[in-house]
Each structure stands twice: as structure tokens, then as C-alpha cells.
Design an enzyme around this catalytic site. Structure first.
Site, PDB file in Angstrom:
ATOM      1  N   LEU A   1     -40.136  10.687  -1.736  1.00  0.00           N
ATOM      2  CA  LEU A   1     -39.920  12.106  -1.656  1.00  0.00           C
ATOM      3  C   LEU A   1     -38.577  12.561  -0.940  1.00  0.00           C
ATOM      4  O   LEU A   1     -38.120  11.719  -0.230  1.00  0.00           O
ATOM      5  CB  LEU A   1     -40.948  12.740  -0.673  1.00  0.00           C
ATOM      6  CG  LEU A   1     -42.507  12.236  -0.923  1.00  0.00           C
ATOM      7  CD1 LEU A   1     -43.532  12.924   0.022  1.00  0.00           C
ATOM      8  CD2 LEU A   1     -42.879  13.022  -2.272  1.00  0.00           C
ATOM      9  N   CYS A   2     -38.138  13.724  -1.483  1.00  0.00           N
ATOM     10  CA  CYS A   2     -36.708  14.388  -1.166  1.00  0.00           C
ATOM     11  C   CYS A   2     -36.384  14.255   0.364  1.00  0.00           C
ATOM     12  O   CYS A   2     -35.534  13.747   0.834  1.00  0.00           O
ATOM     13  CB  CYS A   2     -36.620  15.375  -2.102  1.00  0.00           C
ATOM     14  SG  CYS A   2     -34.858  16.139  -1.930  1.00  0.00           S
ATOM     15  N   ALA A   3     -37.050  15.323   0.844  1.00  0.00           N
ATOM     16  CA  ALA A   3     -36.931  15.746   2.257  1.00  0.00           C
ATOM     17  C   ALA A   3     -37.106  14.594   3.307  1.00  0.00           C
ATOM     18  O   ALA A   3     -36.263  14.161   4.250  1.00  0.00           O
ATOM     19  CB  ALA A   3     -37.792  16.829   2.831  1.00  0.00           C
TER      20      ALA A   3
ATOM     21  N   SER B   1     -36.827  11.269   2.510  1.00  0.00           N
ATOM     22  CA  SER B   1     -35.656  10.347   2.400  1.00  0.00           C
ATOM     23  C   SER B   1     -34.304  10.771   2.916  1.00  0.00           C
ATOM     24  O   SER B   1     -33.678  10.081   3.686  1.00  0.00           O
ATOM     25  CB  SER B   1     -35.638  10.143   0.717  1.00  0.00           C
ATOM     26  OG  SER B   1     -34.760   9.197   0.516  1.00  0.00           O
ATOM     27  N   ARG B   2     -33.923  12.317   2.660  1.00  0.00           N
ATOM     28  CA  ARG B   2     -32.852  12.838   3.263  1.00  0.00           C
ATOM     29  C   ARG B   2     -32.811  12.534   4.832  1.00  0.00           C
ATOM     30  O   ARG B   2     -31.732  12.162   5.373  1.00  0.00           O
ATOM     31  CB  ARG B   2     -32.722  13.866   2.872  1.00  0.00           C
ATOM     32  CG  ARG B   2     -32.228  14.094   1.218  1.00  0.00           C
ATOM     33  CD  ARG B   2     -32.189  15.517   0.960  1.00  0.00           C
ATOM     34  NE  ARG B   2     -31.956  15.894  -0.475  1.00  0.00           N
ATOM     35  CZ  ARG B   2     -30.830  16.177  -1.149  1.00  0.00           C
ATOM     36  NH1 ARG B   2     -29.839  16.059  -0.325  1.00  0.00           N
ATOM     37  NH2 ARG B   2     -30.917  16.276  -2.520  1.00  0.00           N
TER      38      ARG B   2
END
Length: 67
Positions: A7-9, A11-12
């Protein structure tokens, strides 16, 4: 490269904090606010006197007044 979560958020948030998603609290894309903004690489660089810049997408719901 390796991502600890697809997932994007989360992972960031892992990249910014150096912690896994289950440790920084951002377990899904809607939980960006659960990342403690006082424990990120960007905060430590700012405290050390560095000027940082932001280019492109950061995090959804990121509170820039606390950055």
C-alpha cells in the site's frame, strides 16, 4: 528495492520513519495521520539545521503546519 507493504501510504510512512507499518500505525491508505510527524527523517534533518524540499506526492492528509 523492497517495500514492506504494497500500500502507498504505509510504505511511504515506513520510508519516512524507518519503521514497519505495524510500528508507525499507518496500516492503510486512509491512516496517514497516524504517523507521528515528530519522528520522521525530515524532522530530524530540520532539527539538525538542514533545509529540505518537497517534490511530488507526499502523504494524504499530511499536516504541513507541523512539518
Amino acid at each position: 528495492g523492497h517495500a514492506t507493504t504494497p500500500l502507498c501510504a504505509p510504505s511511504r510512512s515506513s520510508v519516512f520513519s524507518g519503521r514497519y507499518a505495524h510500528n508507525h500505525g499507518g496500516r492503510n491508505n486512509g491512516a496517514s495521520r497516524s504517523l507521528d510527524q515528530h519522528t520522521t527523517l525530515q524532522r530530524y534533518l530540520k532539527q539538525a539545521g538542514y533545509r529540505t524540499g518537497l517534490f511530488g506526492k507526499y502523504l494524504n492528509s499530511w499536516d504541513l503546519s507541523e512539518a
